[in-house]
Design a protein around this motif. Structure first.
Motif, PDB file in Angstrom:
ATOM      1  N   ARG A 198     -10.940 -16.607  10.366  1.00 11.92           N
ATOM      2  CA  ARG A 198     -12.148 -15.898  10.782  1.00 11.92           C
ATOM      3  C   ARG A 198     -11.808 -14.775  11.751  1.00 11.92           C
ATOM      4  O   ARG A 198     -12.300 -13.644  11.620  1.00 11.92           O
ATOM      5  CB  ARG A 198     -13.130 -16.881  11.423  1.00 11.92           C
TER       6      ARG A 198
ATOM      7  N   ASP B 185      -9.128 -22.190   9.431  1.00 11.44           N
ATOM      8  CA  ASP B 185     -10.452 -21.578   9.394  1.00 11.44           C
ATOM      9  C   ASP B 185     -10.687 -20.687  10.609  1.00 11.44           C
ATOM     10  O   ASP B 185     -11.237 -19.582  10.504  1.00 11.44           O
ATOM     11  CB  ASP B 185     -11.536 -22.656   9.353  1.00 11.44           C
ATOM     12  N   LYS B 186     -10.256 -21.171  11.765  1.00 14.91           N
ATOM     13  CA  LYS B 186     -10.472 -20.418  13.007  1.00 14.91           C
ATOM     14  C   LYS B 186      -9.672 -19.111  12.999  1.00 14.91           C
ATOM     15  O   LYS B 186     -10.230 -18.029  13.247  1.00 14.91           O
ATOM     16  CB  LYS B 186     -10.057 -21.267  14.212  1.00 14.91           C
TER      17      LYS B 186
ATOM     18  N   THR C  18     -13.331 -18.052  18.575  1.00 16.35           N
ATOM     19  CA  THR C  18     -14.314 -17.844  17.516  1.00 16.35           C
ATOM     20  C   THR C  18     -15.731 -17.809  18.084  1.00 16.35           C
ATOM     21  O   THR C  18     -16.585 -17.061  17.608  1.00 16.35           O
ATOM     22  CB  THR C  18     -14.205 -18.943  16.441  1.00 16.35           C
ATOM     23  N   THR C  19     -15.982 -18.610  19.101  1.00 16.74           N
ATOM     24  CA  THR C  19     -17.284 -18.564  19.769  1.00 16.74           C
ATOM     25  C   THR C  19     -17.521 -17.186  20.358  1.00 16.74           C
ATOM     26  O   THR C  19     -18.608 -16.597  20.215  1.00 16.74           O
ATOM     27  CB  THR C  19     -17.357 -19.627  20.871  1.00 16.74           C
TER      28      THR C  19
ATOM     29  N   PHE D  29     -21.245 -24.175  19.245  1.00 19.43           N
ATOM     30  CA  PHE D  29     -19.821 -23.991  18.975  1.00 19.43           C
ATOM     31  C   PHE D  29     -18.928 -24.597  20.049  1.00 19.43           C
ATOM     32  O   PHE D  29     -18.050 -25.420  19.758  1.00 19.43           O
ATOM     33  CB  PHE D  29     -19.487 -22.501  18.832  1.00 19.43           C
TER      34      PHE D  29
ATOM     35  N   ASP E 269     -19.916 -21.265   9.180  1.00 14.26           N
ATOM     36  CA  ASP E 269     -18.694 -21.650   9.886  1.00 14.26           C
ATOM     37  C   ASP E 269     -18.909 -22.920  10.702  1.00 14.26           C
ATOM     38  O   ASP E 269     -18.112 -23.856  10.644  1.00 14.26           O
ATOM     39  CB  ASP E 269     -18.240 -20.523  10.810  1.00 14.26           C
ATOM     40  N   TYR E 270     -19.991 -22.952  11.462  1.00 16.19           N
ATOM     41  CA  TYR E 270     -20.239 -24.121  12.307  1.00 16.19           C
ATOM     42  C   TYR E 270     -20.388 -25.381  11.460  1.00 16.19           C
ATOM     43  O   TYR E 270     -19.846 -26.445  11.802  1.00 16.19           O
ATOM     44  CB  TYR E 270     -21.486 -23.934  13.174  1.00 16.19           C
TER      45      TYR E 270
ATOM     46  N   PHE F 107     -17.012 -26.653  10.337  1.00 14.41           N
ATOM     47  CA  PHE F 107     -16.288 -27.293  11.430  1.00 14.41           C
ATOM     48  C   PHE F 107     -16.851 -28.698  11.689  1.00 14.41           C
ATOM     49  O   PHE F 107     -16.109 -29.660  11.897  1.00 14.41           O
ATOM     50  CB  PHE F 107     -16.379 -26.461  12.710  1.00 14.41           C
TER      51      PHE F 107
ATOM     52  N   PHE G 111      -6.927 -21.091  20.188  1.00 10.97           N
ATOM     53  CA  PHE G 111      -7.853 -20.305  19.376  1.00 10.97           C
ATOM     54  C   PHE G 111      -9.283 -20.821  19.347  1.00 10.97           C
ATOM     55  O   PHE G 111     -10.180 -20.104  18.916  1.00 10.97           O
ATOM     56  CB  PHE G 111      -7.328 -20.210  17.938  1.00 10.97           C
ATOM     57  N   MET G 112      -9.525 -22.043  19.786  1.00 14.79           N
ATOM     58  CA  MET G 112     -10.851 -22.623  19.638  1.00 14.79           C
ATOM     59  C   MET G 112     -11.958 -21.745  20.221  1.00 14.79           C
ATOM     60  O   MET G 112     -12.900 -21.373  19.559  1.00 14.79           O
ATOM     61  CB  MET G 112     -10.902 -24.013  20.269  1.00 14.79           C
TER      62      MET G 112
ATOM     63  N   GLU H 244     -16.432 -27.932  19.812  1.00 16.84           N
ATOM     64  CA  GLU H 244     -14.991 -27.735  19.945  1.00 16.84           C
ATOM     65  C   GLU H 244     -14.414 -28.601  21.067  1.00 16.84           C
ATOM     66  O   GLU H 244     -13.339 -29.206  20.913  1.00 16.84           O
ATOM     67  CB  GLU H 244     -14.692 -26.252  20.220  1.00 16.84           C
TER      68      GLU H 244
END
Length: 273
Positions: free
Chosen positions: A60, A56-57, A113-114, A16, A146-147, A150, A109-110, A20
């Motif tokens: 989630r 999407d980010k 999510t990780t 992730f 999700d990954y 992306f 926000f990147m 990113e």
């Protein structure tokens, strides 16, 4: 993480942050002209695809981390159409943002999510991964879903920019994720218990699905049977394009066995469509 009918778990957490960072390095260097280039997503520019990634980010985080419930499908609206609609509405709204504002929000926000996925027990069942079945799926499959999304959008941006391809290491989980749609894809294929089908993505792995009493089960490796019901072999570039309904070169596909089952395999979809 424990095996399931979707096969052994996939650990995408190490990928992730690196993916990113590569994306943000790319986006941070774009010119005004670059942002407006069309992508293979019909009607969407590079900026639109980047805005979709942001959606999407934050979606989630809002649903999973914060427990926020948003709107559902309208009466009579099929779920894929609902997803297409809200995605388009988000992208259109984000066209009001400058690229600087969009980048700032992406930077914000990147990494979150990780962190979200890293703090969860990924063996626990969560929401369905709809292209892999309607029942609750293990969280590791949702994280892999999700990954993979992306990654696909990152590749689409790079192709629109005629940029260097995304490093091969980021693609390592992609085939292993998309092939998890195989048991669901075969759900209407009538076969006796024990029959198998195979799928090979050259250089990335082999998988087979085996018919059990209650449905198809996926595992890694070549089918133990010497005569699988059907099998498909192709390369990763063709495979991900087939699975995401992008234009693919079918000359790179080899099939064997039952033609009807091979056609089902080639129709496997690993996105909501």
């Amino acid at each position: 993480m424990s095996p399931t009918r979707w096969g052994p778990p996939i650990d995408v957490l190490p990928y992730f942050s690196k993916e990113e960072q590569a994306l943000m390095t790319l986006l941070g260097a774009l010119t005004d002209e670059d942002w407006t280039r069309p992508t293979m997503c019909a009607g969407w520019s590079v900026k639109d695809v980047a805005a979709h990634l942001l959606g999407d980010k934050v979606g989630r985080l809002s649903r999973g981390r914060d427990g926020h419930t948003s709107e559902g499908p309208r009466p009579g609206e099929p779920f894929p159409r609902f997803v297409d609609r809200i995605n388009e509405e988000w992208v259109v709204a984000c066209r009001r943002l400058s690229t600087d504002v969009l980048l700032t929000m992406l930077y914000e926000f990147m990494g979150q999510t990780t962190e979200y996925w890293a703090q969860l027990d990924l063996d626990v069942l969560g929401e369905p991964v709809t292209w892999a079945g309607d029942e609750p799926a293990p969280r590791w499959l949702a994280a892999a879903r999700d990954y993979s999304e992306f990654w696909v959008h990152h590749v689409q941006i790079r192709e629109a920019l005629e940029h260097t391809p995304l490093e091969a290491e980021y693609a390592e989980p992609i085939a292993d994720t998309f092939v998890r749609a195989l048991p669901h894809t075969l759900r209407d294929v009538d076969a006796r218990v024990g029959k198998q089908v195979g799928y090979t993505v050259t250089g990335h792995g082999k998988w087979y699905a085996r018919r059990e009493r209650d449905g198809w089960v996926l595992d890694r490796g070549a089918p133990p049977s010497r005569t699988p019901l059907a099998s498909v072999t192709t390369d990763l570039d063709t495979f991900w394009r087939l699975c995401t309904r992008n234009a693919a070169n079918l000359d790179r596909v080899r099939t064997a066995g039952d033609e009807n089952v091979c056609a089902v395999l080639l129709g496997m979809t690993s996105i909501i469509a």
